[in-house]
Design a protein around this motif. Sequence first.
Motif, short mmCIF file in Angstrom:
data_model
loop_
_atom_site.label_atom_id
_atom_site.label_comp_id
_atom_site.label_asym_id
_atom_site.label_seq_id
_atom_site.Cartn_x
_atom_site.Cartn_y
_atom_site.Cartn_z
N LYS A 240 44.91 0.66 26.20
CA LYS A 240 44.66 1.96 25.57
C LYS A 240 44.67 1.81 24.07
CE LYS A 240 46.23 6.76 25.63
NZ LYS A 240 47.21 7.72 26.22
N GLY A 241 43.61 2.31 23.44
CA GLY A 241 43.55 2.28 21.99
C GLY A 241 44.68 3.11 21.40
N GLY A 242 45.36 2.58 20.39
CA GLY A 242 46.47 3.30 19.77
C GLY A 242 46.09 3.79 18.40
N GLU A 243 46.99 3.58 17.44
CA GLU A 243 46.72 4.01 16.07
C GLU A 243 45.55 3.20 15.51
OE1 GLU A 243 50.24 3.53 13.85
OE2 GLU A 243 51.42 4.94 15.05
N GLY A 244 44.61 3.91 14.90
CA GLY A 244 43.47 3.22 14.31
C GLY A 244 42.13 3.76 14.74
N GLY A 245 42.10 4.78 15.59
CA GLY A 245 40.85 5.44 15.95
C GLY A 245 39.85 4.53 16.62
N GLY B 240 31.57 2.02 21.39
CA GLY B 240 31.50 1.04 22.47
C GLY B 240 32.82 0.41 22.85
N GLY B 241 33.90 0.85 22.22
CA GLY B 241 35.22 0.35 22.61
C GLY B 241 35.77 1.16 23.78
N TYR B 242 37.03 0.96 24.08
CA TYR B 242 37.67 1.70 25.16
C TYR B 242 38.84 2.52 24.61
CZ TYR B 242 35.20 -1.09 28.67
OH TYR B 242 34.23 -1.67 29.45
N LYS B 243 38.75 3.83 24.79
CA LYS B 243 39.92 4.66 24.51
C LYS B 243 41.02 4.30 25.49
CE LYS B 243 37.14 8.53 22.79
NZ LYS B 243 36.77 9.96 23.01
N ASP B 244 40.62 4.06 26.73
CA ASP B 244 41.54 3.53 27.74
C ASP B 244 40.71 2.94 28.87
OD1 ASP B 244 41.22 5.69 29.96
OD2 ASP B 244 41.73 6.88 28.19
N ALA B 245 41.29 2.00 29.59
CA ALA B 245 40.61 1.35 30.71
C ALA B 245 41.66 0.75 31.64
CB ALA B 245 39.65 0.27 30.22
N GLN B 246 41.29 0.66 32.91
CA GLN B 246 42.17 0.07 33.91
C GLN B 246 41.36 -0.92 34.74
OE1 GLN B 246 43.02 3.82 35.74
NE2 GLN B 246 45.05 3.98 34.81
N GLY C 153 40.69 -18.40 38.08
CA GLY C 153 40.07 -18.22 39.39
C GLY C 153 40.44 -16.90 40.03
N TRP C 154 40.92 -15.94 39.24
CA TRP C 154 41.27 -14.62 39.75
C TRP C 154 40.05 -13.70 39.72
CZ3 TRP C 154 45.98 -14.16 35.93
CH2 TRP C 154 46.97 -15.06 36.32
N LYS C 155 40.09 -12.67 40.55
CA LYS C 155 39.00 -11.69 40.59
C LYS C 155 39.41 -10.44 39.81
CE LYS C 155 37.13 -13.12 45.09
NZ LYS C 155 36.80 -12.67 46.47
N THR C 156 38.45 -9.85 39.12
CA THR C 156 38.71 -8.62 38.36
C THR C 156 37.82 -7.49 38.88
OG1 THR C 156 37.08 -9.21 36.67
CG2 THR C 156 39.37 -9.88 36.29
N GLU C 157 38.35 -6.29 38.82
CA GLU C 157 37.62 -5.10 39.28
C GLU C 157 37.93 -3.95 38.34
OE1 GLU C 157 37.85 -1.83 42.91
OE2 GLU C 157 39.07 -3.65 42.99
N MET C 158 36.92 -3.44 37.66
CA MET C 158 37.12 -2.30 36.78
C MET C 158 37.36 -1.05 37.63
SD MET C 158 37.22 -1.30 33.57
CE MET C 158 36.18 -2.19 32.42
N ILE C 159 38.46 -0.38 37.38
CA ILE C 159 38.81 0.82 38.15
C ILE C 159 38.39 2.08 37.41
CG2 ILE C 159 40.70 2.17 39.15
CD1 ILE C 159 42.23 -0.39 39.54
N SER C 160 38.71 2.11 36.12
CA SER C 160 38.43 3.32 35.35
C SER C 160 38.30 2.95 33.88
CB SER C 160 39.57 4.33 35.54
OG SER C 160 39.40 5.45 34.70
N PHE C 161 37.51 3.71 33.13
CA PHE C 161 37.39 3.47 31.70
C PHE C 161 36.91 4.73 31.00
CE2 PHE C 161 33.40 2.33 33.69
CZ PHE C 161 32.45 2.94 32.89
N ASN C 162 37.26 4.83 29.74
CA ASN C 162 36.86 5.95 28.90
C ASN C 162 36.40 5.36 27.58
OD1 ASN C 162 36.48 8.40 27.66
ND2 ASN C 162 38.67 8.87 27.46
N GLU C 163 35.08 5.30 27.38
CA GLU C 163 34.52 4.61 26.22
C GLU C 163 34.58 5.45 24.96
OE1 GLU C 163 30.67 3.68 28.10
OE2 GLU C 163 31.13 1.60 27.64
N SER C 164 34.66 4.75 23.84
CA SER C 164 34.59 5.43 22.54
C SER C 164 33.15 5.47 22.08
CB SER C 164 35.46 4.69 21.52
OG SER C 164 34.89 3.43 21.21
#
Length: 360
Positions: free
Chosen positions: A109-114, A150-156, A136-147
């Motif tokens: 989650k993006g903090g101070e700094g906009g 193009g950054g992420y305000k938050d992501a899981q 060798g691990w697998k990743t799966e995007m669950i949720s995201f809220n883009e700025s």
Amino acid sequence: MFESVKGLLDEHAALQAQLSDPAVYQDQSLARKLGRRSAELNGIVEAHKRWKQMTEDLEAAREMAEEDPDFADEVAELEEQLPAAEEKLRRLLIPRDPNDARDVILEVKGGEGGDEAALFAADLLRMYTRYAEAKGWKTEMISFNESDLGGYKDAQVAIKGKSNDPAEGVYAHLKFEGGVHRVQRVPQTESQGRIHTSAAGVLILPEVDEPEEVEIHANDLKIDVYRASGPGGQSVNTTDSAVRITHIPTGIVVAMQNEKSQLQNREAGMRVLRSRILAHHQAIIDAENSDIRKSQVRTMDRSERIRTYNYPENRIADHRTGYKAYNLDQVMNGDLDPLINSCIEMDEQQRLDAIGGDKD
């Protein structure tokens, strides 16, 4: 020495007998639990076997050296190697975190700094994704809220491992990443070339294997539905598909809006909610045990500043372990092992100190 290991050896033998029974695998949750415990004990069994063999070999070599001086070199070699074998076994006997073998849900989650903080949050997520790929691990995007930039305000993102061995578990490696990550660099939005400081928060949640593992009553949930916002697409912004779930007893709130259907968002939300409740319960246990063992490393508190990423100096610094290196570019490409290993080693030493380095 190490008399307490006998109970663990007996437990390991009993587990092998259970795991050889095909009926056990009719309950996948039970089989997974037994497999994890067996994998954890495998290392102890092998380390004990090596220590015992070396001890017996040393005793025999000493006896033979009394009659034949040629065995003196073997005695000296075994005496030199035995302390390392003892130390390895002692460290393996330190009780592990019960969640070490679990997969995780990682939140940034993006903090101070906009906007700059959101861009840094995206950089952190990319760093962890590349680290996972290297493992060798697998990743799966669950949720995201883009700025807007193009950054992420938050992501899981869910990260899944491939081993039952707790020492190789995703949570065992990533649990020390929770906290505030500070960055010092010239933002894309800076026209004067000035260095800014901003931050992003990381939270590491052990993922629940089975829904039944965490008891959640329907009456304890408040579920709100609303229209999703942000980048749209087919039906995302045109129907009430977004879901907000509040767990009333703990006050934990989870919101999901990236899936097209309300049902999909609800399922994703419940997945995250179960992990947050599991972490919440573990935090309560840790607080109750704080007088027994106070760890300066293991925390999921976002308020703790754990690391600084200094781009002008290409420097990475961990404020808990004192680790510092000038290879930030490599770290951001996923080369996290030295940083993570420094935390693991510090945590192991703290736990060893907490039990007084007891050999019995």
